[in-house]
Design a protein around this motif. Structure first.
Motif, PDB file in Angstrom:
ATOM      1  N   TRP A 231       0.814  -1.220   0.000  1.00  0.00           N
ATOM      2  CA  TRP A 231       0.000   0.000   0.000  1.00  0.00           C
ATOM      3  C   TRP A 231       0.848   1.271   0.000  1.00  0.00           C
ATOM      4  O   TRP A 231       0.595   2.167  -0.830  1.00  0.00           O
ATOM      5  N   GLN A 235       0.730   3.983  -3.087  1.00  0.00           N
ATOM      6  CA  GLN A 235       0.296   5.353  -2.846  1.00  0.00           C
ATOM      7  C   GLN A 235       1.393   6.360  -3.176  1.00  0.00           C
ATOM      8  O   GLN A 235       1.123   7.442  -3.700  1.00  0.00           O
ATOM      9  N   PHE A 294      -6.824   1.340  -5.109  1.00  0.00           N
ATOM     10  CA  PHE A 294      -5.800   2.339  -4.825  1.00  0.00           C
ATOM     11  C   PHE A 294      -6.372   3.744  -4.687  1.00  0.00           C
ATOM     12  O   PHE A 294      -5.741   4.629  -4.105  1.00  0.00           O
ATOM     13  N   TRP A 301      -6.354  12.351   1.003  1.00  0.00           N
ATOM     14  CA  TRP A 301      -5.244  13.111   0.419  1.00  0.00           C
ATOM     15  C   TRP A 301      -5.692  14.517   0.016  1.00  0.00           C
ATOM     16  O   TRP A 301      -4.963  15.498   0.233  1.00  0.00           O
TER      17      TRP A 301
END
Length: 604
Positions: A231, A235, A294, A301
């Motif tokens: 992950w 990212q 994803f 964010w």
């Protein structure tokens, strides 16, 4: 101004992509749902289908029309980030935060596709903006905005429940947020948002919890899996490394200053950010690893972009320039990739690698082939696809809502089987479509090779016989479709299966090369096997070589495998060096001609 220039440039680029990219598989199903408007469906609440319907009512049956409402919403997202950051840190910081939101690759591209994440992100940022306003000074206008945003999110996606959880954590982490919980107006807004979930819950009550089961139970293993360790790397690639570092730095500062009574944003974002970003990292060890996930932390964010300007101000000027440059590069790479997918040549170029996006590929081509088939068949011919995604794509391309769909593992895997059954479009077998002419379209490459023989047998048993297939091979066979005109009573002569054992895909070769493998056609025979290079026939294979292990693998009588093997020599001495495509054309004794998927050879 940098923000305005980049925002306008990205909007133009997104318009061009939205007009030329073929519909993603899920988009096509949302378009199918939009033909039957409802409060909720098996995969989602109703908002995405309503937005698609709005677009097609105004703009017609075109990909750009489907995506137009989502483009407008996506264009609004960075402006909300500007507004939130300006409220916290001033106008200059607002423009900086908006620029970061645009440079965030997935954020900058949001709205190109008609996906439920777009209204869900809009709802999440509207909620954050409302909380940011109420934490400074409570107002009924902000409470009304919060109620609208919560309802919007509830109608967008089941996953919005995690956004609500993140918001609750943010309020509890902030002293001002806890004080806000004493406001009756806030609870009225929360009640209105909660009420918006009722249509989705009602649908689930009427369908044995099928939607909730798919979203929160069936698709997740809910047991530890080491793939969650990927992950952070995934990212970092998607957010870009320096931008991710900045946003995590802002989150860390929020945690350290969460008790700050002068600016409630720190406490709010401490709780919200830790649920919305690291929380997904923890989920990655237990949640769905087979489908695309994803993009799930994107709301977190984007929210952190609004918090990032103070942290960015402490970076050295050269470091800020490098951050902007690397993020811009990541954004450009994403748009470049989408531009490749928008062109048939681009999709073909990617066909031999992991970047190939089969969800965008082959739909125009198969629709054109089906359109031609139907033109030569009686009016009222029933059209049947073998899986929900192919059925939805054909329904969109042919502008018809009556495409029937066979029971297929993909239908359940993607949570669409119950919905198709609800609409009366799901068939157990082709025979269930009733009497009369029928055109059956099978996406052959939608099943792993090891499952295809049994699938062919089931098709034959369920249709009373299969005629020789009309084969459409797209992108060197990465997408392969079989079309059958039914009824065709008679023996079950199944489509051929084949494999090239040597040379291996991507092998470097020179001079004369021996090609070997196996091929068979159960219920019939192969009259000839041709080898092609870049689509040109270059050799006819010697057939009938013993390969009993092939018969054993497919569960066929051992003696049947005596003739499955083939071999041929292909002279490459006159071929230019570089990549070439090696393929097979299988000629059946029944007159069928089946082009098999090609593989790359590198001529030295």
């Amino acid at each position: 101004m940098n923000f305005l220039a980049l925002w306008a440039l990205l909007l133009l680029a997104k318009l061009a992509l939205a007009a030329t990219l073929p519909l993603f598989g899920d988009e096509a199903f949302y378009a199918l749902e939009s033909r039957r408007l409802a409060w909720a469906y098996s995969d989602l609440p109703g908002l995405t289908a309503w937005l698609v319907r709005l677009g097609t009512e105004l703009g017609g049956q075109h990909a750009l029309a489907v995506r137009a409402p989502f483009l407008l919403m996506g264009a609004a997202l960075p402006w909300l980030v500007v507004r939130i950051a300006a409220r916290w840190f001033g106008p200059a910081a607002g423009w900086q935060a908006g620029l970061l939101a645009l440079l965030l690759p997935l954020g900058g591209a949001m709205g190109v596709l008609a996906l439920p994440d777009v209204p869900m992100l809009l709802a999440a940022l509207l909620c954050l903006d409302a909380f940011a306003a109420m934490l400074r000074r409570y107002s009924h206008g902000a409470a009304l905005q919060l109620a609208f945003a919560l309802a919007l999110g509830a109608f967008a996606h089941y996953r919005f429940a995690l956004v609500v959880l993140a918001g609750a954590a943010g309020l509890l982490c902030s002293p001002a947020g806890r004080a806000l919980l004493r406001r009756p107006g806030l609870w009225l807004a929360l009640a209105a948002g909660a009420a918006a979930w009722w249509p989705t819950l009602a649908w689930n009550l009427g369908h044995a919890g099928a939607g909730l089961g798919f979203q929160f139970v069936d698709r997740h293993p809910w047991q530890p899996q080491l793939r969650g360790l990927w992950w952070p790397l995934v990212q970092a690639l998607l957010v870009t490394p320096l931008l991710m570092l900045l946003l995590l730095q802002a989150l860390g500062e929020a945690w350290r200053r969460r008790r700050d009574r002068h600016l409630a944003a720190w406490g709010l974002m401490a709780g919200l950010g830790f649920v919305a970003v690291p929380g997904y990292f923890l989920m990655g060890f237990f949640a769905d690893a087979e489908r695309v996930t994803f993009h799930w932390p994107l709301a977190g964010w984007l929210a952190l972009c609004a918090l990032a300007p103070p942290a960015l101000a402490r970076w050295r000027p050269w470091a800020r320039r490098v951050l902007h440059a690397t993020a811009a590069m990541g954004l450009a790479l994403l748009f470049g990739y989408l531009a490749l997918l928008a062109k048939p040549e681009g999709r073909s170029l990617l066909a031999d690698g992991p970047a190939y996006a089969d969800n965008f590929s082959g739909w125009h081509e198969v629709a054109d082939a089906v359109r031609g088939d139907l033109a030569g068949m009686p009016v009222g011919t029933t059209l049947v696809a073998d899986n929900f995604m192919l059925g939805a794509q054909l329904a969109f391309e042919l502008d018809r809502g009556d495409v029937r769909v066979l029971d297929h593992p993909l239908n359940a895997k993607h949570g669409r089987a119950v919905q198709l059954a609800d609409w009366g479009l799901l068939l157990e077998s082709p025979r269930d479509a009733g009497a009369g002419p029928l055109l059956l379209v099978v996406e052959d490459t939608a099943r792993p090779l090891k499952h295809r023989l049994q699938a062919y047998r089931d098709l034959c048993a369920g249709s009373g016989g299969l005629p020789p297939p009309r084969v459409l091979s797209v992108d060197h066979g990465r997408k392969r479709f079989l079309r059958f005109v039914l009824p065709a009573p008679g023996a079950c002569v199944l489509p051929a299966l084949a494999w090239i054992d040597a040379p291996l895909p991507g092998a470097a070769v020179r001079g004369a090369v021996e090609v070997s493998g196996w091929a068979f056609k159960q219920g019939g025979a192969l009259a000839r096997i041709e080898l092609t290079l870049d689509g040109e026939v270059v050799a006819v294979a010697e057939q009938g070589l013993a390969m009993p292990h092939v018969a054993d693998y497919w569960g066929l009588p051992a003696e049947a495998g005596d003739g499955f093997g083939f071999r041929a020599r292909v002279d490459l001495s006159s071929r230019a060096s570089g990549r070439h495509w090696l393929g097979l054309v299988l000629h059946g004794a029944d007159g069928s001609v089946e082009r098999w998927p090609e593989q790359v050879l590198v001529v030295e």
